[in-house]
Design an enzyme around this catalytic site. Sequence first.
Site, short mmCIF file in Angstrom:
data_model
loop_
_atom_site.label_atom_id
_atom_site.label_comp_id
_atom_site.label_asym_id
_atom_site.label_seq_id
_atom_site.Cartn_x
_atom_site.Cartn_y
_atom_site.Cartn_z
N LYS A 49 -24.82 37.59 4.30
CA LYS A 49 -26.03 37.09 4.96
C LYS A 49 -26.50 35.76 4.39
CE LYS A 49 -25.64 40.87 7.09
NZ LYS A 49 -24.86 40.90 8.31
N TYR A 263 -22.61 55.28 11.40
CA TYR A 263 -23.06 54.20 10.53
C TYR A 263 -23.64 54.77 9.22
CZ TYR A 263 -25.86 50.46 8.59
OH TYR A 263 -26.39 49.54 7.73
N TYR A 289 -20.09 49.13 4.56
CA TYR A 289 -19.35 48.09 5.31
C TYR A 289 -17.95 47.86 4.73
CZ TYR A 289 -23.99 47.08 7.16
OH TYR A 289 -25.22 47.19 7.75
C1 PLP Z 1 -21.92 44.01 3.16
C2 PLP Z 1 -21.83 43.74 4.61
N1 PLP Z 1 -20.62 43.55 5.16
C3 PLP Z 1 -20.47 43.33 6.48
C4 PLP Z 1 -21.55 43.31 7.31
C5 PLP Z 1 -21.31 43.10 8.76
O1 PLP Z 1 -21.56 41.79 9.14
P1 PLP Z 1 -22.14 41.49 10.59
O2 PLP Z 1 -23.42 42.27 10.66
O3 PLP Z 1 -22.32 40.05 10.62
O4 PLP Z 1 -21.17 41.99 11.57
C6 PLP Z 1 -22.84 43.49 6.79
C7 PLP Z 1 -24.01 43.47 7.68
O5 PLP Z 1 -25.05 43.92 7.46
C8 PLP Z 1 -22.99 43.71 5.41
O6 PLP Z 1 -24.18 43.92 4.85
#
Ligand code: PLP
Length: 336
Positions: A49, A263, A289
């Site tokens: 981010k 999720y 993630y």
């Molecule tokens: C650690 C991490 N990886 C990947 C993502 C996914 O990225 P995006 O939301 O841009 O698809 C996020 C999103 O919150 C994240 O916090």
Amino acid sequence: MNLTRFPRVNLTLSATPLEFLPNLTKHLGGPNLYIKRDDHTGLALGGNKTRKLEFLIGDALAKKATHILTQGATQSNHVRQTIAAANKFGLKSTVLLEERVSGAHADYYGNGNVLLDQIFGTSIETRPSGLDMNKELESVGERLRAAGETPYLIPGGGSNPIGALGYVVSAQELVAQANEQQLIIDRVVHATGSTGTQAGFVVGIEGTNSRIPVLGISVRMPKEKQEENVRKLARQTWELLGIRGEFPDAAVEVNSDYVGGGYGVPTEGMVEAVKLLARHEGILLDPVYTGKAFAGLVDLIRKGYFRKGENIVFLHTGGAVGLFAYRSILAPQAAF
Ligand SMILES: Cc1ncc(COP(=O)(O)O)c(C=O)c1O
């Protein structure tokens, strides 16, 4: 590709490292594994981010905003980094945390990102799951406006065309590093959620004709829906940048086989992946993630999806702070 016409602040310390993973490459016996360390972007313990926020906060300041407003799941990494970025530029912030994961351990509600949100200091409001969170954001925005503030609304994950510019930069950075290291990258693999990372990254690759296939591993949505969402944002970002021609839709590929129960719901593969990278390379993933995305990468390697000798780059998007919210899953034998 010229990004200088977009307002931007500096939040990332420098280019994030591109490293070889020799031990895990050997252990898995498949392709050569590399990692792009966007977990080391530098702001508030890092993560993807930060790159998006360089453009989002830049835009907020250009619009004379006084108050940053955003939303995410309870353990949102995006929320944590957004509060820190707002603090750095003297902006107030309000965040809406959605109780998207049910039946979680107490740590999920008080440790990890939630703890850091409290330390950074912000106004936190919670919402039950199932609401239209961007609508909730709008109504809080109205409330702030009525109170004399100039709110700047950042959608969940910072995923709009302005935020996605951060990942156009990341793609350009990786291509420059590959050129420098004379490394032919056969594929980039990463976690995809709110879509800004994949959309921006693919635009950065395709917009410069860099010919590197990208595979997003979904942490929430089914493949078709996620591909549709990524393509939509990629087209908007392509347009914002004024790149000639049409965005090539075929460049967006998503695998959603590693979401598991939903999720933020842990999977065995995630737990294995977190420990595998930690124990072979001393690098921490996260449970929501990158742990699931890396589990997908490992499984695809075991299934022979990649050829031996290919060079695969895992784009590490951060989130290790979330490990502290999942300690009952990751270390159930420890006495708490
Ligand atoms: C650690 C991490 N990886 C990947 C993502 C996914 O990225 P995006 O939301 O841009 O698809 C996020 C999103 O919150 C994240 O916090």
